[in-house]
Design a protein around this motif. Structure first.
Motif, PDB file in Angstrom:
ATOM      1  N   PRO A  11       6.699  62.864  37.883  1.00  0.00           N
ATOM      2  CA  PRO A  11       7.196  63.502  36.656  1.00  0.00           C
ATOM      3  C   PRO A  11       7.352  65.001  36.795  1.00  0.00           C
ATOM      4  O   PRO A  11       6.796  65.636  37.694  1.00  0.00           O
ATOM      5  N   SER A  75      19.815  68.111  28.496  1.00  0.00           N
ATOM      6  CA  SER A  75      19.488  67.551  29.801  1.00  0.00           C
ATOM      7  C   SER A  75      20.306  68.192  30.919  1.00  0.00           C
ATOM      8  O   SER A  75      21.378  68.738  30.703  1.00  0.00           O
ATOM      9  N   GLU A  78      22.128  62.863  33.151  1.00  0.00           N
ATOM     10  CA  GLU A  78      21.535  61.617  32.673  1.00  0.00           C
ATOM     11  C   GLU A  78      21.880  60.470  33.613  1.00  0.00           C
ATOM     12  O   GLU A  78      22.988  60.399  34.152  1.00  0.00           O
ATOM     13  N   PHE A  92      17.498  57.694  31.535  1.00  0.00           N
ATOM     14  CA  PHE A  92      16.533  58.790  31.565  1.00  0.00           C
ATOM     15  C   PHE A  92      17.241  60.063  32.008  1.00  0.00           C
ATOM     16  O   PHE A  92      18.284  60.036  32.666  1.00  0.00           O
ATOM     17  N   ASP A  93      16.671  61.195  31.590  1.00  0.00           N
ATOM     18  CA  ASP A  93      17.150  62.501  32.024  1.00  0.00           C
ATOM     19  C   ASP A  93      16.543  62.794  33.388  1.00  0.00           C
ATOM     20  O   ASP A  93      15.326  62.663  33.577  1.00  0.00           O
ATOM     21  N   ASP A  96      13.401  64.965  33.914  1.00  0.00           N
ATOM     22  CA  ASP A  96      12.095  64.414  33.561  1.00  0.00           C
ATOM     23  C   ASP A  96      11.337  63.936  34.795  1.00  0.00           C
ATOM     24  O   ASP A  96      10.113  63.763  34.749  1.00  0.00           O
ATOM     25  N   TRP A  97      12.073  63.693  35.889  1.00  0.00           N
ATOM     26  CA  TRP A  97      11.463  63.202  37.127  1.00  0.00           C
ATOM     27  C   TRP A  97      11.665  64.176  38.282  1.00  0.00           C
ATOM     28  O   TRP A  97      11.666  63.773  39.458  1.00  0.00           O
ATOM     29  N   THR A 150      13.909  54.092  27.194  1.00  0.00           N
ATOM     30  CA  THR A 150      14.028  55.377  27.876  1.00  0.00           C
ATOM     31  C   THR A 150      12.946  55.436  28.940  1.00  0.00           C
ATOM     32  O   THR A 150      11.763  55.375  28.623  1.00  0.00           O
ATOM     33  N   ALA A 152      11.134  57.380  30.568  1.00  0.00           N
ATOM     34  CA  ALA A 152      10.546  58.716  30.629  1.00  0.00           C
ATOM     35  C   ALA A 152       9.075  58.601  31.013  1.00  0.00           C
ATOM     36  O   ALA A 152       8.453  57.549  30.824  1.00  0.00           O
TER      37      ALA A 152
END
Length: 442
Positions: A11, A75, A78, A92-93, A96-97, A150, A152
């Motif tokens: 993350p 973002s 995506e 997910f964006d 975020d990872w 999502t 996330a």
């Protein structure tokens, strides 16, 4: 907790209550499915058949959104997971990872570099999911509508905290409206006001303790722990030397800043970091060390004067090389080349001022920012005022309301005052001393 198979996505860096995400949240491929593991549980998304048939990377920025508090940044790009008919299964964006995304400007990494750096491209290859890239959110390949799924890494603040704050806020606003428009100060209504206002600072104090206990239960297997060794006159503070560190663990190299935010980089797997490059200028003066990943992308830098130029710097550099087990090389800049090129994690880990350091290191606030703190203060003050108005006719409820208002203000003010005093009197003072002759790091 069992380690997931690699490649597993890490993350974006977090701190405080959100630090648990770095410890537990992973996205990986296993037994014909994409698996999302967070502290809330594990979700599986089958690949093939009627499950995930393709991934569509929308390489276009999302719009920033204005709201109460800090602007909600859109973002970087995506990723949509779609079934054979193109319907949306999950999304997910990418940022975020990406561990270092909180330290970088939006879209400073794009396209294939963003996919490879985060590990998304490697994960999709491992899972056997074909990838398509579009650069327009109106492209026909983009699935319309939203999805409840999502993928996330989870929330920064726990759900119980949001639930308590929301319930107390609604009850407080209802009681406040009744008092405001009725012009009456019924004792029971004042008690409701005081109690619901009191819940907010108490919940925040409980959250602090809950975070400390929860993170204390997690003890990563650390091979090596390395703190900075700054040269004299760099402006390094006690806080910087105490709280900033590099940890080499079994599967990760972790960089921690003085605010407690941790950036986890994989040491194993196809998207793991690969090398340490020591950089010097054209005269041979050491500038710093680059942590690189696949494709020679620079993931983080360690300025030499902050990390390795002090008394213990030579030993620290040797320990880092030995523990990380990465390839090590040297690079000298030519002419007027600048280092590093572009924004990168680690370049500005030492705040420019004590005030900036205090802002970075205090316990994180919610997305409402200063508005949340102001609301809590107003609630406690209002409880105090209304309690004083009841003193003559209803001494019992008045005393209870006044006590809850005063204690609420104390619970908000004391942590802030302690943080400010410790910072100003000790933590934000200079920590470096002049290096004795012959002790320069090499």
């Amino acid at each position: 907790m069992t380690a997931p198979p690699e490649p597993a996505l890490r993350p974006a860096a977090s701190r405080g209550p959100g630090l648990q995400r770095c410890h537990s949240s992973r996205l990986f491929s296993q037994d014909g499915a994409l698996v999302l593991r967070t502290d809330r549980g594990t979700d599986r998304y089958p690949v093939g058949g009627s499950g995930i048939a393709r991934a569509v990377f929308i390489d276009a920025p999302g719009e920033d959104r204005e709201r109460v508090g800090p602007t909600l940044t859109g973002s970087w790009g995506e990723l949509q997971l779609q079934d054979p008919d193109g319907a949306l299964i999950g999304r997910f964006d990418i940022e975020d990872w990406l561990p270092e995304s909180p330290a970088l400007p939006k879209r400073s990494v794009q396209g294939e570099q963003l996919l490879s750096r985060s590990g998304v491209s490697c994960l999709l290859r491992t899972a056997g999911i074909p990838l398509y890239t579009v650069r327009d959110r109106n492209d026909p390949l983009v699935a319309p509508g939203g999805s409840d799924a999502t993928l996330a890494p989870g929330n920064v603040f726990p759900r119980w905290y949001w639930g308590v704050r929301a319930a107390a806020g609604i009850a407080w606003f209802a009681a406040f409206t009744a008092v405001l428009f009725s012009g009456r100060t019924a004792p029971w209504l004042v008690l409701v006001l005081a109690a619901t206002a009191f819940v907010a600072p108490v919940a925040r104090l409980v959250l602090r303790a809950w975070t400390r206990v929860r993170l204390g239960r997690y003890a990563p297997d650390v091979r090596e722990r390395l703190g900075p060794s700054p040269a004299p006159d760099t402006g390094a503070t006690v806080r910087f030397c105490r709280d900033t560190e590099v940890r080499v663990q079994d599967r990760d190299l972790v960089l921690r800043d003085l605010g407690g935010q941790e950036y986890w980089f994989p040491l194993i797997g196809a998207h793991a970091v690969t090398s340490l490059v020591r950089v010097s200028d054209r005269t041979g003066a050491l500038l710093g060390v680059e942590l690189r990943g696949p494709g020679e992308q620079v993931r983080a830098v360690f300025p030499w004067d902050l990390w390795f130029a002090g008394e213990t710097g030579a030993d620290g550099w040797a320990r880092l090389r030995r523990a990380a087990g990465l390839a090590v090389s040297e690079r000298r800049l030519n002419g007027r080349a600048t280092w590093p090129k572009g924004p990168v994690l680690g370049l500005r880990m030492l705040p420019e001022s004590g005030g900036a350091a205090r802002r970075m290191s205090r316990f994180p606030g919610t997305i409402a920012g200063i508005s949340s703190t102001a609301t809590m203060v107003v609630g406690s003050v209002f409880s105090l005022v209304q309690g004083l108005r009841l003193t003559e006719d209803h001494p019992g409820p008045a005393l209870a309301a006044v006590l809850m208002g005063v204690v609420g203000l104390v619970l908000q003010g004391v942590p802030y005052a302690v943080h400010q005093l410790r910072s100003r009197l000790r933590l934000d003072r200079s920590a470096t001393k002049r290096t004795p002759p012959g002790k320069d790091a090499v």
